[in-house]
Design a protein around this motif. Structure first.
Motif, PDB file in Angstrom:
ATOM      1  N   LYS A 187      27.441  47.523  48.040  1.00  0.00           N
ATOM      2  CA  LYS A 187      28.561  47.406  48.960  1.00  0.00           C
ATOM      3  C   LYS A 187      29.374  48.684  48.936  1.00  0.00           C
ATOM      4  N   ILE A 188      29.802  49.100  50.114  1.00  0.00           N
ATOM      5  CA  ILE A 188      30.644  50.286  50.234  1.00  0.00           C
ATOM      6  C   ILE A 188      32.077  49.835  50.497  1.00  0.00           C
ATOM      7  N   LEU A 189      32.985  50.340  49.695  1.00  0.00           N
ATOM      8  CA  LEU A 189      34.404  50.017  49.838  1.00  0.00           C
ATOM      9  C   LEU A 189      35.147  51.318  50.132  1.00  0.00           C
ATOM     10  N   MET A 190      35.785  51.373  51.275  1.00  0.00           N
ATOM     11  CA  MET A 190      36.512  52.578  51.663  1.00  0.00           C
ATOM     12  C   MET A 190      37.994  52.425  51.337  1.00  0.00           C
ATOM     13  N   ASN A 191      38.630  53.560  51.030  1.00  0.00           N
ATOM     14  CA  ASN A 191      40.087  53.615  50.849  1.00  0.00           C
ATOM     15  C   ASN A 191      40.596  52.618  49.809  1.00  0.00           C
ATOM     16  N   GLN A 192      40.029  52.707  48.609  1.00  0.00           N
ATOM     17  CA  GLN A 192      40.436  51.823  47.521  1.00  0.00           C
ATOM     18  C   GLN A 192      41.488  52.514  46.643  1.00  0.00           C
ATOM     19  N   PRO A 193      42.490  51.763  46.172  1.00  0.00           N
ATOM     20  CA  PRO A 193      43.612  52.381  45.444  1.00  0.00           C
ATOM     21  C   PRO A 193      43.210  52.923  44.070  1.00  0.00           C
ATOM     22  N   ILE A 194      43.599  54.156  43.825  1.00  0.00           N
ATOM     23  CA  ILE A 194      43.332  54.806  42.540  1.00  0.00           C
ATOM     24  C   ILE A 194      44.142  54.108  41.442  1.00  0.00           C
ATOM     25  N   GLY A 195      43.535  53.970  40.271  1.00  0.00           N
ATOM     26  CA  GLY A 195      44.206  53.354  39.134  1.00  0.00           C
ATOM     27  C   GLY A 195      43.769  51.934  38.847  1.00  0.00           C
ATOM     28  N   PHE A 196      43.115  51.279  39.809  1.00  0.00           N
ATOM     29  CA  PHE A 196      42.657  49.913  39.590  1.00  0.00           C
ATOM     30  C   PHE A 196      41.413  49.923  38.706  1.00  0.00           C
ATOM     31  N   PRO A 197      41.184  48.860  37.919  1.00  0.00           N
ATOM     32  CA  PRO A 197      40.064  48.850  36.967  1.00  0.00           C
ATOM     33  C   PRO A 197      38.724  48.548  37.635  1.00  0.00           C
ATOM     34  N   MET A 198      37.656  48.928  36.967  1.00  0.00           N
ATOM     35  CA  MET A 198      36.308  48.680  37.484  1.00  0.00           C
ATOM     36  C   MET A 198      36.063  47.208  37.798  1.00  0.00           C
ATOM     37  N   LYS A 199      36.567  46.325  36.942  1.00  0.00           N
ATOM     38  CA  LYS A 199      36.330  44.886  37.137  1.00  0.00           C
ATOM     39  C   LYS A 199      36.927  44.393  38.449  1.00  0.00           C
ATOM     40  N   TYR A 200      38.028  44.977  38.883  1.00  0.00           N
ATOM     41  CA  TYR A 200      38.653  44.609  40.154  1.00  0.00           C
ATOM     42  C   TYR A 200      37.672  44.820  41.311  1.00  0.00           C
ATOM     43  N   PHE A 201      36.947  45.931  41.288  1.00  0.00           N
ATOM     44  CA  PHE A 201      36.018  46.240  42.365  1.00  0.00           C
ATOM     45  C   PHE A 201      34.726  45.438  42.244  1.00  0.00           C
ATOM     46  N   ILE A 202      34.291  45.185  41.012  1.00  0.00           N
ATOM     47  CA  ILE A 202      33.120  44.329  40.811  1.00  0.00           C
ATOM     48  C   ILE A 202      33.400  42.929  41.345  1.00  0.00           C
ATOM     49  N   ASP A 203      34.593  42.415  41.079  1.00  0.00           N
ATOM     50  CA  ASP A 203      34.969  41.097  41.605  1.00  0.00           C
ATOM     51  C   ASP A 203      35.024  41.096  43.125  1.00  0.00           C
ATOM     52  N   LYS A 204      35.401  42.218  43.730  1.00  0.00           N
ATOM     53  CA  LYS A 204      35.409  42.328  45.191  1.00  0.00           C
ATOM     54  C   LYS A 204      34.005  42.184  45.768  1.00  0.00           C
TER      55      LYS A 204
END
Length: 390
Positions: free
Chosen positions: A251-268
């Motif tokens: 999955k490609i996620l554009m314009n994601q906020p810097i500073g958030f943890p890896m798990k946040y994006f994995i859950d997305k």
């Protein structure tokens, strides 16, 4: 999740100096740290309260309701100053401050957009080229004007057909911008490979593209430069590819906020597929081990969830490569496999320059029989290597 961690070193150079205080309220886009020598401004990607400051990071507790808008960078007299104020660095992984790289004149030289998207699995640069080719063209025009360069090239692999066609249409009325084609090899996106393939100049190890009267920047870096110039937007968001053992597969996620943890994006992406192994931050070749709480930075390109390491309790020799698996990473993988490292050799193309080992001809891998036989004599039963195409 109610806190994020913004690292103070997201670039080449020294960690930045925080200019905020404990318990201070900050707004999205606000400048929170400035360079200490070579570096780039750091802004907050969220609104919230500063809850911790130390030598490596600023921790922010998020406000419950996050705004869509951001605090714009101050008005500047030049586009280069806008890039500097926005804190733009090389988003492809190098992290070199863009305002330093472009503070030069290369009359009749070349601005080259690195559109190789060379690491397997990563695809966010390709998607951006497909969807917004006009941004890249505008960016190249800004950069040519800034440096007095005479031409701009977009270096792209022909397998990215949709992106190639979109860029071709976007630059059809641009006499000084051309597409140039790269073969589907690794590391086609290496600066020295691009200079060799496009300009026919072979740079020595340690030589910069400036020696060929050229400057190279990757696609997302150019995107952030355009945002700084046209929207006064600081570098607070990052494009990402998430792949591997996640429910979305890729999955490609554009314009994601810097500073958030890896798990946040994995859950997305729906969470893990079980069983899974380590988190690799970056691409398969040059990525590094990460944890669930590793924060997103300006140079993070991918989040890859791997399979569990195989149980390989044998004697291993590691073949170290500058273009991919270095000694630290290969050692980490071998230990994860339960293997015993009994030998280590550098690729025969690696030469020492100013205390660092570099590849003397990236992308053209030599035979390694001599190295392999030497490690076999030292007891290696199998060889672990980075990117060798031999």
């Amino acid at each position: 999740m109610n806190k994020i961690h913004i690292l103070l070193k997201q670039h080449v150079g020294s960690p930045c100096i925080p200019i905020v205080k404990m318990n201070e309220e900050v707004e999205k886009g606000q400048l929170i740290a400035i360079p200490n020598g070579l570096g780039a401004n750091i802004h907050t990607s969220v609104s919230g309260t500063i809850v911790n400051i130390n030598g490596s990071e600023v921790v922010i507790r998020l406000k419950e309701n996050q705004p869509d808008h951001f605090i714009p960078i101050p008005k500047t007299e030049t586009n280069l100053e806008a890039i500097k104020a926005a804190g733009v660095v090389g988003a492809g992984g190098a992290g070199f401050p863009m305002h330093v790289k472009y503070n030069t004149t290369i009359e009749n030289g070349y601005i080259i957009a690195n559109a190789a998207e060379c690491e397997p699995l990563l695809g966010h640069n390709v998607q951006f080229m497909e969807d917004h080719p006009d941004v890249i063209i505008r960016g190249l025009n800004y950069l040519m004007e800034m440096t007095k360069a005479g031409k701009a090239y977009i270096a792209i692999k022909t397998k990215y057909r949709k992106a190639m066609l979109a860029l071709g249409r976007a630059c059809k009325d641009e006499p000084n911008i051309e597409l140039k084609y790269l073969s589907d090899m690794y590391p086609a996106g290496d600066e020295r490979v691009i200079i060799r393939e496009l300009l026919g100049i072979t740079l020595e190890p340690g030589q910069l593209p400036s020696s060929a009267n050229a400057i190279v920047s990757n696609i997302e870096t150019i995107k952030h430069a355009v945002e700084a110039i046209e929207q006064r937007k600081p570098f607070i968001e990052k494009d990402l590819t998430i792949a591997g053992r996640v429910q979305a597969h890729e999955k490609i996620l554009m314009n994601q906020p810097i500073g958030f943890p890896m798990k946040y994006f994995i859950d997305k992406c729906g969470g893990y597929i079980q069983p899974h192994g380590e988190i690799v931050v970056g691409g398969p070749f040059t990525g590094k081990h990460g944890e669930e709480d590793t924060p997103l930075t300006k140079t993070t390109g991918g989040i890859l969830v791997a399979m569990p390491f195989p149980n390989e309790q044998r004697k291993v020799g590691i073949l170290i490569c500058e273009c991919g698996g270095g000694k630290e990473r290969l050692t980490e993988i071998a230990i994860g496999m339960g293997a015993e490292i009994v030998a280590a050799e550098r690729c025969k193309r690696m030469v020492e320059v100013d205390g660092r080992y570099r590849c003397d001809l990236p992308g053209i891998c030599p035979g390694q029989a001599e190295k392999v036989l030497k490690m076999k004599k030292e007891g290696a039963e199998v060889i672990l290597t980075g990117t060798c195409q031999d």
